[in-house]
Design a protein around this motif. Sequence first.
Motif, PDB file in Angstrom:
ATOM      1  N   ASP A 147       6.091  -2.489 -15.600  1.00 48.72           N
ATOM      2  CA  ASP A 147       5.523  -2.776 -16.913  1.00 48.72           C
ATOM      3  C   ASP A 147       5.756  -4.239 -17.275  1.00 48.72           C
ATOM      4  OD1 ASP A 147       4.173  -2.209 -19.267  1.00 48.72           O
ATOM      5  OD2 ASP A 147       5.895  -1.269 -20.238  1.00 48.72           O
ATOM      6  N   GLU A 148       6.943  -4.753 -16.991  1.00 48.56           N
ATOM      7  CA  GLU A 148       7.251  -6.163 -17.255  1.00 48.56           C
ATOM      8  C   GLU A 148       6.360  -7.094 -16.438  1.00 48.56           C
ATOM      9  OE1 GLU A 148      11.388  -6.421 -16.269  1.00 48.56           O
ATOM     10  OE2 GLU A 148      12.030  -5.460 -18.141  1.00 48.56           O
ATOM     11  N   LYS A 149       5.930  -6.639 -15.277  1.00 48.79           N
ATOM     12  CA  LYS A 149       5.074  -7.439 -14.393  1.00 48.79           C
ATOM     13  C   LYS A 149       3.587  -7.188 -14.644  1.00 48.79           C
ATOM     14  CE  LYS A 149       8.474  -9.291 -12.127  1.00 48.79           C
ATOM     15  NZ  LYS A 149       8.737 -10.710 -12.123  1.00 48.79           N
ATOM     16  N   PHE A 150       3.281  -6.399 -15.690  1.00 47.81           N
ATOM     17  CA  PHE A 150       1.904  -6.094 -16.092  1.00 47.81           C
ATOM     18  C   PHE A 150       1.106  -5.398 -14.989  1.00 47.81           C
ATOM     19  CE2 PHE A 150       3.277  -9.860 -18.484  1.00 47.81           C
ATOM     20  CZ  PHE A 150       3.231  -9.328 -19.764  1.00 47.81           C
ATOM     21  N   LYS A 151       1.749  -4.499 -14.267  1.00 46.83           N
ATOM     22  CA  LYS A 151       1.096  -3.725 -13.207  1.00 46.83           C
ATOM     23  C   LYS A 151       0.562  -2.418 -13.786  1.00 46.83           C
ATOM     24  CE  LYS A 151       1.735  -6.515  -9.790  1.00 46.83           C
ATOM     25  NZ  LYS A 151       0.571  -7.052  -9.081  1.00 46.83           N
ATOM     26  N   PRO A 197       0.788  -1.239   0.000  1.00 47.41           N
ATOM     27  CA  PRO A 197       0.000   0.000   0.000  1.00 47.41           C
ATOM     28  C   PRO A 197       0.819   1.289   0.000  1.00 47.41           C
ATOM     29  CG  PRO A 197      -0.176  -1.139   2.117  1.00 47.41           C
ATOM     30  CD  PRO A 197       0.557  -2.050   1.183  1.00 47.41           C
ATOM     31  N   LYS A 198       2.092   1.241   0.333  1.00 51.12           N
ATOM     32  CA  LYS A 198       2.921   2.450   0.370  1.00 51.12           C
ATOM     33  C   LYS A 198       3.716   2.678  -0.916  1.00 51.12           C
ATOM     34  CE  LYS A 198       1.999   3.762   4.560  1.00 51.12           C
ATOM     35  NZ  LYS A 198       1.413   5.042   4.859  1.00 51.12           N
ATOM     36  N   LEU A 199       3.693   1.715  -1.827  1.00 52.67           N
ATOM     37  CA  LEU A 199       4.521   1.843  -3.034  1.00 52.67           C
ATOM     38  C   LEU A 199       4.064   2.991  -3.926  1.00 52.67           C
ATOM     39  CD1 LEU A 199       6.866   0.888  -4.760  1.00 52.67           C
ATOM     40  CD2 LEU A 199       5.314  -0.745  -5.847  1.00 52.67           C
ATOM     41  N   ALA A 200       2.798   3.020  -4.290  1.00 56.69           N
ATOM     42  CA  ALA A 200       2.323   4.034  -5.245  1.00 56.69           C
ATOM     43  C   ALA A 200       2.521   5.452  -4.714  1.00 56.69           C
ATOM     44  CB  ALA A 200       0.853   3.800  -5.588  1.00 56.69           C
ATOM     45  N   SER A 201       2.108   5.691  -3.480  1.00 51.00           N
ATOM     46  CA  SER A 201       2.196   7.060  -2.950  1.00 51.00           C
ATOM     47  C   SER A 201       3.641   7.534  -2.845  1.00 51.00           C
ATOM     48  CB  SER A 201       1.509   7.159  -1.589  1.00 51.00           C
ATOM     49  OG  SER A 201       2.121   6.306  -0.645  1.00 51.00           O
ATOM     50  N   ASN A 202       4.536   6.653  -2.456  1.00 47.76           N
ATOM     51  CA  ASN A 202       5.937   7.057  -2.348  1.00 47.76           C
ATOM     52  C   ASN A 202       6.599   7.192  -3.710  1.00 47.76           C
ATOM     53  OD1 ASN A 202       6.948   7.305   0.564  1.00 47.76           O
ATOM     54  ND2 ASN A 202       5.573   5.560   0.617  1.00 47.76           N
ATOM     55  N   MET A 203       6.186   6.378  -4.674  1.00 44.78           N
ATOM     56  CA  MET A 203       6.740   6.523  -6.016  1.00 44.78           C
ATOM     57  C   MET A 203       6.245   7.817  -6.653  1.00 44.78           C
ATOM     58  SD  MET A 203       7.080   3.802  -9.153  1.00 44.78           S
ATOM     59  CE  MET A 203       7.751   2.540  -8.108  1.00 44.78           C
ATOM     60  N   LYS A 223      -0.610   3.460 -14.127  1.00 43.83           N
ATOM     61  CA  LYS A 223      -1.501   4.576 -14.453  1.00 43.83           C
ATOM     62  C   LYS A 223      -1.718   5.470 -13.231  1.00 43.83           C
ATOM     63  CE  LYS A 223      -4.812   2.051 -16.344  1.00 43.83           C
ATOM     64  NZ  LYS A 223      -6.030   1.669 -17.093  1.00 43.83           N
ATOM     65  N   THR A 224      -1.877   4.859 -12.070  1.00 45.23           N
ATOM     66  CA  THR A 224      -2.044   5.629 -10.839  1.00 45.23           C
ATOM     67  C   THR A 224      -0.815   6.481 -10.560  1.00 45.23           C
ATOM     68  OG1 THR A 224      -3.517   3.959  -9.898  1.00 45.23           O
ATOM     69  CG2 THR A 224      -2.400   5.430  -8.338  1.00 45.23           C
ATOM     70  N   ILE A 225       0.365   5.899 -10.753  1.00 49.42           N
ATOM     71  CA  ILE A 225       1.614   6.621 -10.503  1.00 49.42           C
ATOM     72  C   ILE A 225       1.768   7.800 -11.463  1.00 49.42           C
ATOM     73  CG2 ILE A 225       4.133   6.429 -10.640  1.00 49.42           C
ATOM     74  CD1 ILE A 225       3.716   3.494  -9.575  1.00 49.42           C
ATOM     75  N   TYR A 226       1.591   7.554 -12.755  1.00 43.74           N
ATOM     76  CA  TYR A 226       1.731   8.645 -13.718  1.00 43.74           C
ATOM     77  C   TYR A 226       0.704   9.740 -13.490  1.00 43.74           C
ATOM     78  CZ  TYR A 226       5.531   7.313 -16.774  1.00 43.74           C
ATOM     79  OH  TYR A 226       6.780   7.055 -17.277  1.00 43.74           O
ATOM     80  N   ALA A 227      -0.537   9.369 -13.210  1.00 48.06           N
ATOM     81  CA  ALA A 227      -1.572  10.367 -12.950  1.00 48.06           C
ATOM     82  C   ALA A 227      -1.220  11.180 -11.704  1.00 48.06           C
ATOM     83  CB  ALA A 227      -2.931   9.691 -12.793  1.00 48.06           C
ATOM     84  N   GLY A 228      -0.747  10.505 -10.664  1.00 46.60           N
ATOM     85  CA  GLY A 228      -0.383  11.196  -9.430  1.00 46.60           C
ATOM     86  C   GLY A 228       0.778  12.147  -9.605  1.00 46.60           C
ATOM     87  N   ILE A 229       1.778  11.740 -10.357  1.00 44.43           N
ATOM     88  CA  ILE A 229       2.934  12.605 -10.592  1.00 44.43           C
ATOM     89  C   ILE A 229       2.518  13.887 -11.304  1.00 44.43           C
ATOM     90  CG2 ILE A 229       5.071  12.830 -11.954  1.00 44.43           C
ATOM     91  CD1 ILE A 229       5.633   9.873 -11.225  1.00 44.43           C
TER      92      ILE A 229
END
Length: 108
Positions: A73-77, A47-53, A82-88
């Motif tokens: 991307d290799e792991k098909f996540k 749960p902390k990966l996306a927000s910290n990235m 999309k959440t990370i790019y949108a958040g950034i």
Amino acid sequence: MKTNPLAAVDIYCKFPMKPVKEQTFEDAFITGEIVRILMKQEMYDHPKLASNMIDYGKVMGTGCIEKYITKLDEKFKTNLLKTIYAGIHDKSVDDKDLQDFFRFKCWL
């Protein structure tokens, strides 16, 4: 913390952080370490990966997270990506420009 890297993540997450717009490169060390540890442990659904990235990418730029983006991307996540790019970019995942980017990346 070499024997229990997730304990380090818990400790780092308790550290009081400035708002991301006020953070410096030195402040980004904490978020960068959280991301590095979770990615190394292959804990892509933590749960902390996306927000910290997102915070790390906002301060350091997307170039600093590119190797993690490639790994996810290799792991098909794709939903996480999309959440990370949108958040950034402070946009919704449904933003038209981001949708075009996601289509280009084959994340739709």
